[in-house]
Design an enzyme around this catalytic site. Structure first.
Site, PDB file in Angstrom:
ATOM      1  N   HIS A 171      -2.144 -10.707 -10.048  1.00  0.00           N
ATOM      2  CA  HIS A 171      -2.034  -9.575  -9.123  1.00  0.00           C
ATOM      3  C   HIS A 171      -3.236  -8.646  -9.264  1.00  0.00           C
ATOM      4  O   HIS A 171      -3.840  -8.230  -8.264  1.00  0.00           O
ATOM      5  CB  HIS A 171      -0.731  -8.820  -9.414  1.00  0.00           C
ATOM      6  N   GLU A 172      -3.608  -8.312 -10.507  1.00  0.00           N
ATOM      7  CA  GLU A 172      -4.736  -7.400 -10.719  1.00  0.00           C
ATOM      8  C   GLU A 172      -6.062  -8.050 -10.353  1.00  0.00           C
ATOM      9  O   GLU A 172      -6.954  -7.383  -9.819  1.00  0.00           O
ATOM     10  CB  GLU A 172      -4.748  -6.917 -12.170  1.00  0.00           C
ATOM     11  N   HIS A 175      -6.755  -7.659  -6.707  1.00  0.00           N
ATOM     12  CA  HIS A 175      -7.301  -6.360  -6.321  1.00  0.00           C
ATOM     13  C   HIS A 175      -8.818  -6.333  -6.483  1.00  0.00           C
ATOM     14  O   HIS A 175      -9.534  -5.722  -5.683  1.00  0.00           O
ATOM     15  CB  HIS A 175      -6.673  -5.256  -7.176  1.00  0.00           C
ATOM     16  N   GLU A 246      -1.025  -3.876  -1.818  1.00  0.00           N
ATOM     17  CA  GLU A 246      -0.080  -4.347  -2.829  1.00  0.00           C
ATOM     18  C   GLU A 246       0.626  -5.611  -2.342  1.00  0.00           C
ATOM     19  O   GLU A 246       0.829  -6.558  -3.112  1.00  0.00           O
ATOM     20  CB  GLU A 246       0.945  -3.255  -3.150  1.00  0.00           C
TER      21      GLU A 246
END
Length: 353
Positions: A171-172, A175, A246
């Site tokens: 997930h990070e 980003h 997100e």
């Protein structure tokens, strides 16, 4: 969850929201001119015979000053944030570099970051840990892959399984790859520029040494009103942009790990943790970067840059799912069995070979 469809929708929503940011600036310019025109009339023009009139170049000067403050503040703030990369911001929050040689959980984290960097085709970022943070959370910072950093709390290392930690890291990394950290820095600068306009009006509205307000006080009040509305609109749009990113990062994590229970398990454990206790605040400057927000209160819900946890979980699984208990399976937490010492006859046989 339709991964690529979700990614397409998130990118499209982000583009539309950025266009709305531009529209908000145009409306702010109109609001500033209208407010200052009203203030000018109340302080001077309405009381002069001959009707209402504005000074020469009134609209042009007001528009130029407004745009200068917004974009000038944007440039100043983004320039300040660009120095030092993501590691500087992480250290300001109390993070330290991971210690893979001395702490087993951090060795596991470093291995997972390397694995997910290969899976995503990225350069591995620096890895840092927020000590004494029991809540499950994480964030990524940096302008690009060369100065990026992934920060994970000790609570995530303690409560997440290896698969779930993979989902969190993926997930990070999304980003960073999608440019979300850079986009967020720019949005912070834009909101700062809108706030500068409010501060200009505040300075004009301040009383003098004798507690008397000068003649331009009404103009300052008008600027404060227009600047405050612009600031609110900027924060609301910033939160809306972050919410779409997100969803995109959740979809990326599902794509790279090929498991719903990876990022889904993380969010389900955070859900039960939030039911039991309130997460400690981690600083307003990184609220939009966190995996989940830590702000509390009714007003925070209006500007929360994260979608509701239940909706994120529903998108991942296609249905509502219950929270998960904290902790890891016994086989992950138990130390490896000791290696038995070789028997004397085995050692002798090996030597003869």
């Amino acid at each position: 969850m339709l991964i690529f469809e979700s990614q397409r929708q998130a990118r499209g929503q982000t583009r539309r929201l950025l266009v709305m940011f531009g529209v908000a600036i145009v409306l702010l310019v109109l609001a500033v001119n209208a407010a200052l025109a009203l203030a000018w009339g109340l302080t001077w023009s309405f009381w002069i015979p001959g009707g209402f009139s504005l000074p020469r170049y009134f609209v042009e000067v007001n528009t130029a000053v407004t745009v200068l403050y917004v974009f000038g503040g944007w440039w100043v703030e983004t320039s300040r944030l660009s120095h030092g990369g993501g590691g500087t911001l992480a250290r300001l929050l109390g993070a330290r570099p991971a210690q893979p040689s001395g702490i087993e959980a951090e060795q596991r984290l470093c291995n997972i970051v390397d694995e997910m960097a290969i899976a995503s085709g990225m350069h591995p970022p620096a890895i840092m840990v927020l000590a004494r943070k029991d809540a499950i959370n994480a964030f990524a910072a940096g302008w690009d892959e060369s100065d990026s950093v992934v920060v994970v709390t000790e609570g995530a290392l303690e409560h997440l399984t290896r698969d779930e930690l993979q989902g969190l890291v993926a997930h990070e990394l999304s980003h960073i790859r999608e440019g979300d950290t850079r986009l967020n820095m720019r949005l912070v600068g834009m909101v700062f520029g809108l706030e500068l306009l409010y501060r200009l009006g505040q300075d004009l509205f301040e009383p003098d040494e004798r507690d008397r307000r000068p003649a331009p006080a009404l103009l300052g009040l008008a600027l404060m009103a227009a600047g405050w509305l612009g600031w609110v609109a900027g924060h609301a749009l910033q939160a809306a942009v972050a919410r779409q990113r997100e969803y995109l990062a959740d979809a990326r994590a599902l794509q790279w790990t090929r498991s719903r229970d990876a990022i889904g398990g993380v969010l389900r454990k955070i859900a039960i943790q939030q039911d039991k206790t309130t997460q400690p605040r981690m600083g307003s400057m990184v609220q939009h970067m966190l995996l989940v927000g830590t702000e509390a209160g009714a007003l925070a819900a209006w500007f929360d840059p994260h979608p509701p946890l239940k909706e994120r979980i529903r998108r991942i699984y296609g249905r509502h799912m219950p929270p998960l208990p904290l902790g890891r399976p016994a086989e992950e937490t138990a130390p490896p069995p000791p290696t038995p010492a070789p028997r004397a006859e085995d050692a002798a046989a090996w030597t003869l070979q």
